[in-house]
Structures are given as C-alpha cells and as structure tokens.
Design a protein around this motif. Structure first.
Motif, mmCIF file in Angstrom:
data_model
loop_
_atom_site.group_PDB
_atom_site.id
_atom_site.type_symbol
_atom_site.label_atom_id
_atom_site.label_comp_id
_atom_site.label_asym_id
_atom_site.label_seq_id
_atom_site.Cartn_x
_atom_site.Cartn_y
_atom_site.Cartn_z
ATOM 1 N N VAL A 34 0.729 -1.323 0.014
ATOM 2 C CA VAL A 34 -0.032 0.240 -0.056
ATOM 3 C C VAL A 34 0.795 1.129 0.003
ATOM 4 C CG1 VAL A 34 -2.025 0.960 0.904
ATOM 5 C CG2 VAL A 34 -1.709 -1.354 1.192
ATOM 6 N N VAL A 35 0.616 2.097 -0.747
ATOM 7 C CA VAL A 35 1.514 3.170 -0.861
ATOM 8 C C VAL A 35 0.545 4.633 -1.230
ATOM 9 C CG1 VAL A 35 1.217 3.124 -3.636
ATOM 10 C CG2 VAL A 35 3.511 4.360 -2.347
ATOM 11 N N ARG A 36 1.130 5.747 -0.802
ATOM 12 C CA ARG A 36 0.220 6.905 -0.909
ATOM 13 C C ARG A 36 0.240 7.266 -2.540
ATOM 14 N NH1 ARG A 36 2.676 11.409 2.968
ATOM 15 N NH2 ARG A 36 4.511 10.709 1.973
ATOM 16 N N GLU A 37 -0.568 8.059 -2.422
ATOM 17 C CA GLU A 37 -0.788 8.448 -4.060
ATOM 18 C C GLU A 37 0.264 9.489 -4.586
ATOM 19 O OE1 GLU A 37 -4.645 10.320 -6.209
ATOM 20 O OE2 GLU A 37 -4.927 8.469 -5.452
ATOM 21 N N ASN A 38 1.461 9.308 -4.761
ATOM 22 C CA ASN A 38 2.169 9.846 -4.944
ATOM 23 C C ASN A 38 3.412 9.164 -5.914
ATOM 24 O OD1 ASN A 38 5.496 10.581 -4.266
ATOM 25 N ND2 ASN A 38 4.389 12.292 -3.511
ATOM 26 N N LYS A 50 6.573 9.600 -6.977
ATOM 27 C CA LYS A 50 7.773 9.059 -6.483
ATOM 28 C C LYS A 50 7.636 7.866 -5.653
ATOM 29 C CE LYS A 50 10.332 13.383 -6.809
ATOM 30 N NZ LYS A 50 11.025 14.405 -6.014
ATOM 31 N N GLU A 51 6.791 7.802 -4.723
ATOM 32 C CA GLU A 51 6.522 6.667 -3.748
ATOM 33 C C GLU A 51 6.080 5.513 -4.536
ATOM 34 O OE1 GLU A 51 4.293 7.138 -0.344
ATOM 35 O OE2 GLU A 51 5.061 9.010 0.084
ATOM 36 N N LEU A 52 5.175 5.593 -5.532
ATOM 37 C CA LEU A 52 4.768 4.284 -6.583
ATOM 38 C C LEU A 52 5.856 3.927 -7.153
ATOM 39 C CD1 LEU A 52 2.678 2.472 -7.749
ATOM 40 C CD2 LEU A 52 2.206 4.347 -9.254
ATOM 41 N N LEU A 53 6.849 4.826 -7.612
ATOM 42 C CA LEU A 53 7.941 4.094 -8.722
ATOM 43 C C LEU A 53 9.048 3.583 -7.649
ATOM 44 C CD1 LEU A 53 8.595 7.348 -11.090
ATOM 45 C CD2 LEU A 53 7.763 5.044 -11.660
ATOM 46 N N SER A 54 8.866 4.086 -6.533
ATOM 47 C CA SER A 54 9.865 3.402 -5.496
ATOM 48 C C SER A 54 9.595 1.960 -5.210
ATOM 49 C CB SER A 54 10.159 4.240 -4.227
ATOM 50 O OG SER A 54 10.926 3.506 -3.229
ATOM 51 N N VAL A 55 8.371 1.925 -5.103
ATOM 52 C CA VAL A 55 7.569 0.447 -4.775
ATOM 53 C C VAL A 55 7.940 -0.487 -5.987
ATOM 54 C CG1 VAL A 55 5.397 -0.777 -4.358
ATOM 55 C CG2 VAL A 55 6.022 1.292 -3.241
ATOM 56 N N LEU A 56 7.710 0.121 -7.217
ATOM 57 C CA LEU A 56 7.671 -0.752 -8.284
ATOM 58 C C LEU A 56 9.202 -1.086 -8.629
ATOM 59 C CD1 LEU A 56 5.489 1.344 -10.785
ATOM 60 C CD2 LEU A 56 5.209 -0.997 -10.329
ATOM 61 N N SER A 57 10.135 -0.338 -8.186
ATOM 62 C CA SER A 57 11.576 -0.724 -8.291
ATOM 63 C C SER A 57 11.858 -1.760 -7.245
ATOM 64 C CB SER A 57 12.299 0.757 -7.855
ATOM 65 O OG SER A 57 12.284 1.414 -9.326
ATOM 66 N N ALA A 69 -2.431 5.363 -11.703
ATOM 67 C CA ALA A 69 -1.536 4.361 -12.083
ATOM 68 C C ALA A 69 -0.973 4.381 -13.683
ATOM 69 C CB ALA A 69 -2.153 3.007 -11.630
ATOM 70 N N ALA A 70 -2.152 4.477 -14.558
ATOM 71 C CA ALA A 70 -1.619 4.353 -16.000
ATOM 72 C C ALA A 70 -0.793 5.324 -16.308
ATOM 73 C CB ALA A 70 -3.177 4.337 -16.774
ATOM 74 N N LYS A 89 4.531 7.494 -17.875
ATOM 75 C CA LYS A 89 5.673 8.453 -17.828
ATOM 76 C C LYS A 89 7.096 7.990 -17.469
ATOM 77 C CE LYS A 89 4.553 12.270 -15.477
ATOM 78 N NZ LYS A 89 4.033 13.095 -14.451
ATOM 79 N N ASN A 90 6.925 6.718 -17.086
ATOM 80 C CA ASN A 90 8.461 6.063 -16.757
ATOM 81 C C ASN A 90 8.445 5.054 -17.469
ATOM 82 O OD1 ASN A 90 9.492 7.890 -14.217
ATOM 83 N ND2 ASN A 90 7.326 7.635 -14.124
ATOM 84 N N TYR A 91 8.068 4.711 -18.764
ATOM 85 C CA TYR A 91 7.804 3.505 -19.378
ATOM 86 C C TYR A 91 9.430 3.121 -19.612
ATOM 87 C CZ TYR A 91 6.955 0.416 -23.278
ATOM 88 O OH TYR A 91 7.189 -0.651 -24.041
ATOM 89 N N ASN A 92 10.218 3.934 -20.150
ATOM 90 C CA ASN A 92 11.809 3.602 -20.523
ATOM 91 C C ASN A 92 12.330 2.634 -19.385
ATOM 92 O OD1 ASN A 92 11.290 4.546 -22.954
ATOM 93 N ND2 ASN A 92 12.326 6.581 -22.516
#
Length: 381
Positions: free
Chosen positions: A61-65, A67-74, A94-95, A100-103
């Motif tokens: 569970v992550v806040r709607e942010n 940077k935080e979402l990308l950190s969790v994905l990493s 999410a989409a 925006k960080n597809y690459n």
C-alpha cells in the motif's frame, strides 16, 4: 475465473481499492499469482480488494504519490530474477505514472503502451488530444476547447457559443468526475469556471453537449503480439449519480459495425493494453466521449460474459498461447453495480422495479458466489 495461461505467472495489478481492481484480481487469480500495489491518500493495510479469495500474492500500500509508487515498483522487480512481470493499471493515476516512466519500467515489466514510446498514453489521456485523434481518423466527437483558467485572455469562452456546454477535467487523473458540470448560459459558465479555479484547476475542457439517445460502454483489449481486438459493448440503462455518474445497470448490445473505426484507430497508433470507451449514440451515429487506456469498471461484465480480456492480454504479452475458444465464446449479460440501489433511496425508481432488475441480472459488480470473502469485504461497509 478459469484461465488459459501458464500457471504461476506473476502478475502485478496497480490501482486504487475499488471494483476496477477487484475485477482484475478475480479474472487472473485462478491460475496466476496476482500481486497488488494499492495507492490511496492515506497508507493503510485495510484493503478490501485483498480479501478476495483470488488474491494470492504480495500486497503493498502506497500513498498517491508518483515518487513513492515508482520506488515500490523498483523494489518489486528485484524479487523476480530475469522474468518480466505483466502489469495492469486499474486507475488513471497508475496508468499515467507507469507510462511517464515507461523506459525505465519496461526493462523489468511487460507494460501497456502506445508504440512502445514513453509518454504516449499520457499524451492521449488528455481529452483534447483525444479530440485531435478522433478528427484524424474521421471519428465523431463533441466540439472541444481548452480554457486556461490562469490566463486573463483565455479564461472565458467566446460570447457566440451555443449552450448547453459540458465542463470537465482535461486529464481525468488530474481531476474528479464529480467536478463535471453542465452549464446552460454565460452566467452559469462564469460561475462554474470561478468555482473550478478555486478548486485548483488551471485548465478545463469545455465541450459541446451531445443530446444522446443512449450511452454505450465498450471495453476489452488489444494484444501486443497478435494485434487482436477483443471487446464487448454494453448499453447503459442506468447510472449513478443520475445524468453524470458511472454505469449502474448495463446490458450486452451488438455495436461491432459502429465501433470498428474507433478500435482500428487504437490499432493504428499501435496501442497494446486494456481499454475502456465511453460512447454516445445519436440516431445511427456514434460519438466518442472518452478513451480510458486502462482497465475499467465495466470490464467485469465482459469477463462474466466469458471474454476474459485481462487474461488474454497478459498471456499474449508474456508469449503464452491463447486458446481460440476464449476469443469467441460469450454470453449476454445484464450487469448491475450495487450502487444502483441509490435510485431506490432517492425515489427515482420503485423498490419493486429494482428488485425485478436485480433478480434478472446475471452478473454483479461486487457480489460473486465464487468469491464470498471478496464480496463480504464490500458489503460489510
């Protein structure tokens, strides 16, 4: 749901704790391992979607942010060796973040995309850009103009426009559906723009009001490798809230001929992923209202009609074989979102009429006899 793909394939669903997400979990959790990233304004482990018997993976569970979402994905990708994980976004936020960080993300994940180009889905999430796309492919769409609320020169509409007009966020991810407003004259327009500016909007889309005969929801997927278009269409019988809400009662309708130009346009721009379309029918004409480049709430109706679009797209993008039967088998559906009961509470329909429709329905948004745990999590509320 019975799936046709390889067992134990890792899937990652990213979205909010709502029925869009629940439907995908139910669609994929029978044979696949479904991991879940839920974003919300306040981080908490009280996630209703995770109560489903079909959720069988990791939950974060992550806040709607962003940077935080990308950190969790990493952090997620480090747990799965060299295997790519298919990702399904179930919210606009999410989409938008993923595209925006597809690459960076596409090195580890199998992602929805437009022509494998970073930012192209984000570009077309802008409704004015959707209007430009519609014009290019000869698709009817309401006349649209973007009003810049921060510019003195462009913060008002021309005096000679016709009414009524519809005001809505330019990008759904940056606004609220509840802020969609219909105005009938210049005075109402000015008051509405002032209110939207106070709410923090810097731009707003103003569209021609289309007097529709009825509305159609279409959803499905376009596959990455086989370029197949898998879809179904549903006529909106009721919506909640009335006149500006989401579908609360829909039924299967045949719209293949009218939908073909719109679906072909998505193929032409090389889109791969799930989609959700809002459409207005006026006589024998079809007007595109909005394209959602993600899974939508009505996808569960398509899945219950035995077209499991999320599973088809996942198997295709991961190189798994797709059964021909799963592409053609379907049944007619009368689908009810339980929010439809508000029409009784608001005295818009009788209790008898609602019970009659509820009994006739053969699919529901939250209730599913095969997932009582996932059902009760919502009904307890």
């Amino acid at each position: 749901m019975k799936n046709t793909g390889k067992k134990n394939t890792e899937i990652l669903v990213v979205g909010a704790d709502h029925h869009n997400t629940l439907g995908v979990i139910r669609a994929l959790g029978g044979d696949h391992t479904v991991n879940l990233i839920i974003h919300q304004r306040t981080a908490t482990e009280n996630i209703k979607c995770s109560k489903s018997r079909y959720f069988n993976g990791k939950l974060v569970v992550v806040r709607e942010n962003e940077k935080e979402l990308l950190s969790v994905l990493s952090a997620f990708e480090r747990n799965f060796d060299d295997r790519k994980i298919a990702v399904i976004p179930t919210s606009d936020f999410a989409a938008l973040c993923i595209d925006k960080n597809y690459n960076k993300l596409s090195k580890y994940y199998a992602l929805p995309s437009i022509d494998h180009t970073e930012g192209r889905i984000a570009y077309y999430m802008n409704k004015f850009h959707q209007k430009e796309l519609a014009d290019k492919y000869g698709i009817l769409m309401a006349d649209s103009v973007v009003i810049d609320l921060l510019s003195e020169k462009n913060s008002t509409a021309p005096d000679n426009i016709t009414y009524p007009r519809v005001l809505k966020p330019v990008v759904s991810a940056n606004g609220s559906k509840g802020d969609i407003t219909i105005v009938s004259n210049q005075s109402e327009l000015k008051n509405a723009l002032d209110l939207l500016k106070k709410k923090g909007y810097t731009q707003i889309l103003m569209q021609q009001y289309i007097k529709k005969d009825f509305e159609v929801c279409a959803c499905g997927c376009i596959t990455e490798n086989s370029k197949k278009i898998i879809f179904g269409a549903f006529k909106k019988l009721r919506e909640y809230p009335s006149k500006c809400g989401s579908a609360s009662l829909i039924e299967t309708v045949e719209m293949s001929d009218l939908l073909t130009p719109i679906l072909n346009a998505l193929v032409q721009i090389n889109y791969s992923g799930l989609f959700d379309l809002d459409l207005f029918i006026v006589g024998k004409k079809i007007y595109l209202n909005e394209i959602n480049f993600r899974n939508g709430g009505n996808m569960w109706a398509l899945i219950r009609s035995e077209i499991n679009a999320p599973n088809i797209w996942v198997n295709d993008i991961l190189g798994n074989q797709i059964s021909d039967e799963c592409l053609t088998k379907r049944k007619n559906i009368l689908y009810m979102n339980e929010t439809d009961f508000h029409h009784v509470l608001n005295r818009e329909i009788s209790l008898f009429k609602w019970i009659k429709d509820a009994v006739k329905a053969n699919a529901y948004c939250y209730f599913w006899i095969k997932d009582i745990a996932g059902t009760l999590a919502w009904f307890k509320k």
